[in-house]
Design a protein around this motif. Structure first.
Motif, PDB file in Angstrom:
ATOM      1  N   PHE A   1       0.828  -1.198   0.000  1.00 42.96           N
ATOM      2  CA  PHE A   1       0.000   0.000   0.000  1.00 42.96           C
ATOM      3  C   PHE A   1       0.870   1.258   0.000  1.00 42.96           C
ATOM      4  O   PHE A   1       0.550   2.235  -0.670  1.00 42.96           O
ATOM      5  N   ASN A   2       1.977   1.214   0.728  1.00 41.34           N
ATOM      6  CA  ASN A   2       2.886   2.351   0.780  1.00 41.34           C
ATOM      7  C   ASN A   2       3.532   2.580  -0.587  1.00 41.34           C
ATOM      8  O   ASN A   2       3.661   3.713  -1.034  1.00 41.34           O
ATOM      9  N   ALA A   3       3.930   1.521  -1.274  1.00 37.28           N
ATOM     10  CA  ALA A   3       4.571   1.622  -2.581  1.00 37.28           C
ATOM     11  C   ALA A   3       3.625   2.209  -3.622  1.00 37.28           C
ATOM     12  O   ALA A   3       4.054   2.895  -4.549  1.00 37.28           O
ATOM     13  N   HIS A   4       2.322   1.963  -3.477  1.00 35.89           N
ATOM     14  CA  HIS A   4       1.335   2.470  -4.425  1.00 35.89           C
ATOM     15  C   HIS A   4       0.654   3.749  -3.928  1.00 35.89           C
ATOM     16  O   HIS A   4      -0.329   4.194  -4.524  1.00 35.89           O
ATOM     17  N   VAL A   5       1.180   4.316  -2.850  1.00 31.02           N
ATOM     18  CA  VAL A   5       0.690   5.552  -2.248  1.00 31.02           C
ATOM     19  C   VAL A   5      -0.811   5.443  -1.932  1.00 31.02           C
ATOM     20  O   VAL A   5      -1.612   6.315  -2.237  1.00 31.02           O
ATOM     21  N   TYR A   6      -1.195   4.318  -1.328  1.00 34.95           N
ATOM     22  CA  TYR A   6      -2.551   4.116  -0.847  1.00 34.95           C
ATOM     23  C   TYR A   6      -2.564   4.464   0.643  1.00 34.95           C
ATOM     24  O   TYR A   6      -1.535   4.384   1.317  1.00 34.95           O
ATOM     25  N   PRO A   7      -3.721   4.811   1.194  1.00 28.90           N
ATOM     26  CA  PRO A   7      -3.786   5.161   2.618  1.00 28.90           C
ATOM     27  C   PRO A   7      -3.342   4.001   3.523  1.00 28.90           C
ATOM     28  O   PRO A   7      -3.737   2.855   3.314  1.00 28.90           O
ATOM     29  N   LYS A   8      -2.522   4.328   4.524  1.00 28.54           N
ATOM     30  CA  LYS A   8      -2.006   3.305   5.434  1.00 28.54           C
ATOM     31  C   LYS A   8      -3.127   2.610   6.194  1.00 28.54           C
ATOM     32  O   LYS A   8      -3.097   1.408   6.397  1.00 28.54           O
ATOM     33  N   VAL A   9      -4.139   3.358   6.580  1.00 26.58           N
ATOM     34  CA  VAL A   9      -5.241   2.771   7.337  1.00 26.58           C
ATOM     35  C   VAL A   9      -5.978   1.723   6.496  1.00 26.58           C
ATOM     36  O   VAL A   9      -6.470   0.730   7.028  1.00 26.58           O
TER      37      VAL A   9
END
Length: 122
Positions: free
Chosen positions: A45-53
């Motif tokens: 999720f971090n690599a695809h700039v998606y929300p951490k939550v």
């Protein structure tokens, strides 16, 4: 040469988590699914700039459901399921406790004078 001991074989397999006992895994490619760890999902999720939550929500939701969609279909490609998860995120509407807001004038609304005096005769 001596055959490898059973103890060493067990330790090598425990490196990654497999789910071979779930019903329907015999149809999965390789007959074993590799289930992601929470840290892997968070990195994805971090690599695809998606929300951490959302990474945490995604992981815990599918972990609780045995990595199945619709309680039946086994998830084979969790990355694709994660992309779909993010696409289905709907922004939450702001909650308003004021139930006495005036409707905005527009199509389908009557244009009336809202400053009525009920003491005037008709």
């Amino acid at each position: 040469m001596l055959p490898p001991s059973k103890k060493n074989e067990k330790n090598e397999v425990k490196k990654e988590q497999f789910d071979t006992g779930a019903p329907g895994t015999e149809n999965a490619p390789g007959a074993a699914r590799i289930l992601p760890a929470l840290s892997e999902v968070q990195e994805f999720f971090n690599a695809h700039v998606y929300p951490k939550v959302e990474a945490d929500k995604f992981f815990h939701h599918y972990q609780a459901n045995g990595w199945r969609q619709g309680a039946k279909t086994l998830i084979i490609d969790w990355q694709a399921a994660a992309h779909k998860w993010v696409l289905n995120i709907h922004p939450q509407k702001p909650e308003s406790n004021d139930k006495h807001t005036k409707p905005k004038p527009g199509a389908g609304r009557l244009h009336t004078n809202e400053d009525k005096s009920y003491s005037d005769p008709l």
